[in-house]
Structures are given as C-alpha cells and as structure tokens.
Design a protein around this motif. Structure first.
Motif, mmCIF file in Angstrom:
data_model
loop_
_atom_site.group_PDB
_atom_site.id
_atom_site.type_symbol
_atom_site.label_atom_id
_atom_site.label_comp_id
_atom_site.label_asym_id
_atom_site.label_seq_id
_atom_site.Cartn_x
_atom_site.Cartn_y
_atom_site.Cartn_z
ATOM 1 N N THR A 1 0.843 -1.188 0.000
ATOM 2 C CA THR A 1 0.000 0.000 0.000
ATOM 3 C C THR A 1 0.882 1.242 0.000
ATOM 4 N N ASN A 2 0.293 2.364 -0.290
ATOM 5 C CA ASN A 2 1.038 3.619 -0.276
ATOM 6 C C ASN A 2 1.606 3.909 1.107
ATOM 7 N N ALA A 3 0.837 3.618 2.139
ATOM 8 C CA ALA A 3 1.317 3.845 3.508
ATOM 9 C C ALA A 3 2.523 2.949 3.805
ATOM 10 N N GLU A 4 2.460 1.695 3.372
ATOM 11 C CA GLU A 4 3.577 0.773 3.586
ATOM 12 C C GLU A 4 4.798 1.211 2.784
ATOM 13 N N PHE A 5 4.566 1.625 1.548
ATOM 14 C CA PHE A 5 5.670 2.080 0.715
ATOM 15 C C PHE A 5 6.345 3.301 1.345
ATOM 16 N N THR A 6 5.543 4.249 1.816
ATOM 17 C CA THR A 6 6.079 5.458 2.439
ATOM 18 C C THR A 6 6.941 5.109 3.647
ATOM 19 N N ARG A 7 6.446 4.211 4.480
ATOM 20 C CA ARG A 7 7.197 3.810 5.678
ATOM 21 C C ARG A 7 8.511 3.129 5.304
ATOM 22 N N GLU A 8 8.472 2.195 4.362
ATOM 23 C CA GLU A 8 9.677 1.446 4.001
ATOM 24 C C GLU A 8 10.705 2.316 3.280
ATOM 25 N N PHE A 9 10.216 3.249 2.450
ATOM 26 C CA PHE A 9 11.158 4.121 1.746
ATOM 27 C C PHE A 9 11.839 5.060 2.728
ATOM 28 N N GLY A 10 11.080 5.569 3.699
ATOM 29 C CA GLY A 10 11.677 6.400 4.739
ATOM 30 C C GLY A 10 12.732 5.633 5.527
ATOM 31 N N ARG A 11 12.431 4.387 5.856
ATOM 32 C CA ARG A 11 13.398 3.558 6.578
ATOM 33 C C ARG A 11 14.656 3.331 5.753
ATOM 34 N N ALA A 12 14.477 3.059 4.464
ATOM 35 C CA ALA A 12 15.624 2.790 3.597
ATOM 36 C C ALA A 12 16.553 4.000 3.509
ATOM 37 N N LEU A 13 15.967 5.202 3.595
ATOM 38 C CA LEU A 13 16.767 6.429 3.529
ATOM 39 C C LEU A 13 17.138 6.960 4.908
ATOM 40 N N HIS A 14 16.705 6.243 5.954
ATOM 41 C CA HIS A 14 16.957 6.665 7.338
ATOM 42 C C HIS A 14 16.401 8.070 7.601
ATOM 43 N N ARG A 15 15.184 8.285 7.115
ATOM 44 C CA ARG A 15 14.514 9.563 7.295
ATOM 45 C C ARG A 15 13.083 9.328 7.768
ATOM 46 N N PRO A 16 12.580 10.205 8.617
ATOM 47 C CA PRO A 16 11.163 10.092 8.987
ATOM 48 C C PRO A 16 10.290 10.476 7.798
ATOM 49 N N SER A 17 9.091 9.942 7.763
ATOM 50 C CA SER A 17 8.144 10.286 6.686
ATOM 51 C C SER A 17 6.777 10.541 7.326
ATOM 52 N N PRO A 18 6.677 11.627 8.076
ATOM 53 C CA PRO A 18 5.507 11.836 8.932
ATOM 54 C C PRO A 18 4.320 12.521 8.273
ATOM 55 N N TRP A 19 4.491 13.002 7.047
ATOM 56 C CA TRP A 19 3.480 13.886 6.487
ATOM 57 C C TRP A 19 2.328 13.113 5.853
ATOM 58 N N TRP A 20 1.242 13.842 5.645
ATOM 59 C CA TRP A 20 0.064 13.271 5.000
ATOM 60 C C TRP A 20 -0.515 14.329 4.068
ATOM 61 N N VAL A 21 -0.749 13.941 2.810
ATOM 62 C CA VAL A 21 -1.340 14.856 1.835
ATOM 63 C C VAL A 21 -2.768 14.390 1.562
ATOM 64 N N PRO A 22 -3.782 15.136 1.988
ATOM 65 C CA PRO A 22 -5.163 14.722 1.731
ATOM 66 C C PRO A 22 -5.446 14.619 0.244
ATOM 67 N N GLY A 23 -6.297 13.675 -0.112
ATOM 68 C CA GLY A 23 -6.630 13.466 -1.512
ATOM 69 C C GLY A 23 -7.115 14.713 -2.232
ATOM 70 N N PRO A 24 -8.068 15.466 -1.657
ATOM 71 C CA PRO A 24 -8.556 16.673 -2.332
ATOM 72 C C PRO A 24 -7.460 17.699 -2.590
ATOM 73 N N ALA A 25 -6.539 17.836 -1.638
ATOM 74 C CA ALA A 25 -5.434 18.786 -1.822
ATOM 75 C C ALA A 25 -4.512 18.327 -2.945
#
Length: 300
Positions: free
Chosen positions: A232-256
């Motif tokens: 899922t996008n949430a899983e991808f975001t978490r794993e990519f952040g881990r791979a780069l050793h960076r937090p990925s805390p943000w959320w972009v709402p669909g309408p925005a």
C-alpha cells in the motif's frame, strides 16, 4: 537471438540492452535522430518510417528474432493538461501501430510491447491478475488503446506479449528519482488514505522478466510485470523512509493532491492496483526481490 528495441534509451531500455548483450544476444536500437553507431537504426513514427535494414536478421532467418517496444513519454512529474495527455497517448499508440505493422510485414515472430498496470484503473484491495478486466479513467483508456495497437502483429501470427509494468524501482531515476529529494528532506508522507496499492517491481526483475518472456514461447497476451508482494502507499512510504533513514511523517489529503496536480494526474497517486504477476510465477519465473524492503535496498 537478434532483438530490435524501440525506447532503448530509457531507464528500462538501457538496462535491458545491457542485460541482453551480456547474455549473448545481438541488440539493435531504433533511434529518432541520425544513427551514430552500427547498432542504431533511424525511425520516424509519425511518418511511419523505419530505416531499411533494421529488420534484416530480425525476421527469424538467423535466429528466433524479436522486437521489444518500450516507447512512451514519462507519466510524471509533469501536470497532466489536455495537451500533455495527448502527448502521453500519441507517444505510445502511434509508435506501437508502426512497429506492429512492421512486425507483420517482415514476419518477425515475437513482439513484446510495453503497457502498464494502469490498465486496471483503481482496483482497490482486489487482487488483479492478467484475467482482470480494464478499469476506467485516463490511464486505463490509454492502456486499452496502447494494447489494441499491437493487433496487426497478432493477426499476422506473431507471439505478442503485453508488458503491464508496475512502478519500476531504480536508483537511477523513475519514481524513486522523483521521491528521493523529498524524502531526504524528511518531507515524505502518505498520499490520500494511503490504502491504495503500489505495484512495484525492481529494475533488475523487470529486465530479467523481459528476458524470460523473450525465451518462453508458450507465453503470450498480457503479463503483469510487478513484484509478488504489492504494498500500500502507507507501507511504501514507511519502508522508503526507513531505507533512507529519514522520517516520513506527512500526509497529503486526496482533495489537496487533486488541486495541485489535477484529476488526471491524481490517478497516478490515488488509484491503486493490487496487481499480481500470476503469468510469470506460473511459468516458473523467480524474482530476485520478493519484497519491498529488498527491492528498495537494491535500488538505493
């Protein structure tokens, strides 16, 4: 095997050319500029012209012979205006029609033609193998037209494989090239609900799968080129952040997101496909990267 490749200068085409040559195949490339090396042949898709000699030895007389078509303007990061959507469509359907007709004319036995998992539209959480029907939306409609353009080759008796590729993971560009600067600045985050599936595949497995399909005469029709464990996008975001050793805390709402990149562009970010590579696995293909963390590690 002699293989003629259109779109050889792109991310996948470059890697595929290298792999095929290392495996002992002869690679010939179609280019839209003046040919600069003996393995290059000019072509002009809008004019329907391909240089004489491009197909000599690619017609089965000196080997199996195949054409691989990887043409297509990049889907991102540009905003999808009406003009941009026409460019995306024309860069895929027109060249495919020209190549399919050339394959039929020259008796080439195999055509491997690019397509995309966007064929399925927004599939939600449903598992999608190659038997799933086309979805709705611009990407789905484009993929349907793209695949239909291979019909002349199929009617002539060629073995046609439609490569429904997912999100190719490579450190040299593509999706990760777009995302890395944001994630390195700790600006990464999930998009919309985060539940939409992202059918990734490593670049190594992408080119290995294409090589596998070139050599397996029993496989034709659509083939999902995706890893065996879509995330899922949430899983991808978490794993990519881990791979780069960076937090990925943000959320972009669909309408925005739709407001910024437009409704059509939002299909890339908010539509998901839980696409499974059933045709490949049934045929015995073995993935080098079975899960997202290993694919990201290899890419980075």
């Amino acid at each position: 095997m002699r293989v003629l490749i259109a779109g050889a200068s792109g991310l996948i085409g470059n890697a595929l050319s290298t792999r095929l040559r290392e495996s002992g195949h002869e690679v010939r490339r179609l280019v839209r500029r003046a040919p600069g090396t003996p393995d290059e042949y000019g072509w002009d898709p809008p004019a329907g012209r391909i240089d004489d000699g491009a197909f000599s030895g690619v017609d089965g007389g000196g080997g199996v012979g195949a054409v691989v078509n990887l043409c297509g303007a990049p889907l991102f990061p540009a905003r999808w205006s009406a003009a941009r959507k026409q460019v995306l469509l024309d860069s895929r359907v027109g060249p495919t029609e020209v190549l399919a007709e050339a394959v039929a004319e020259h008796g080439v036995p195999v055509l491997l033609n690019a397509s995309a998992v966007g064929f399925y539209g927004d599939g939600g959480a449903r598992e999608l193998d190659e038997s799933a029907p086309a979805g709705t939306g611009f990407l789905a409609d484009m993929c349907v037209a793209w695949e239909a353009a291979t019909a002349p080759a199929e009617r002539a008796g060629a073995r046609v494989v439609r490569l429904r590729t997912g999100l190719v993971l490579s450190g040299d560009g593509g999706l990760l090239g777009t995302l890395k600067p944001l994630f390195r600045l700790a600006l990464g985050g999930k998009l919309g609900s985060g539940t939409q599936y992202m059918p990734w595949i490593s670049l190594a497995d992408e080119v290995a799968a294409i090589g596998f399909l070139l050599e397996h005469d029993s496989i034709s029709g659509p083939v999902n080129l995706t890893g065996p464990a879509p995330a899922t996008n949430a899983e991808f975001t978490r794993e990519f952040g881990r791979a780069l050793h960076r937090p990925s805390p943000w959320w972009v709402p669909g309408p925005a997101l739709k407001l910024v990149i437009g409704q059509a562009g939002a299909e890339m970010a908010l539509y998901g496909q839980r696409a499974l590579p059933r045709a490949l696995t049934t045929a015995g293909f073995r993935f080098a990267h079975q899960d997202l963390p290993s694919a990201l590690s290899a890419a980075l």
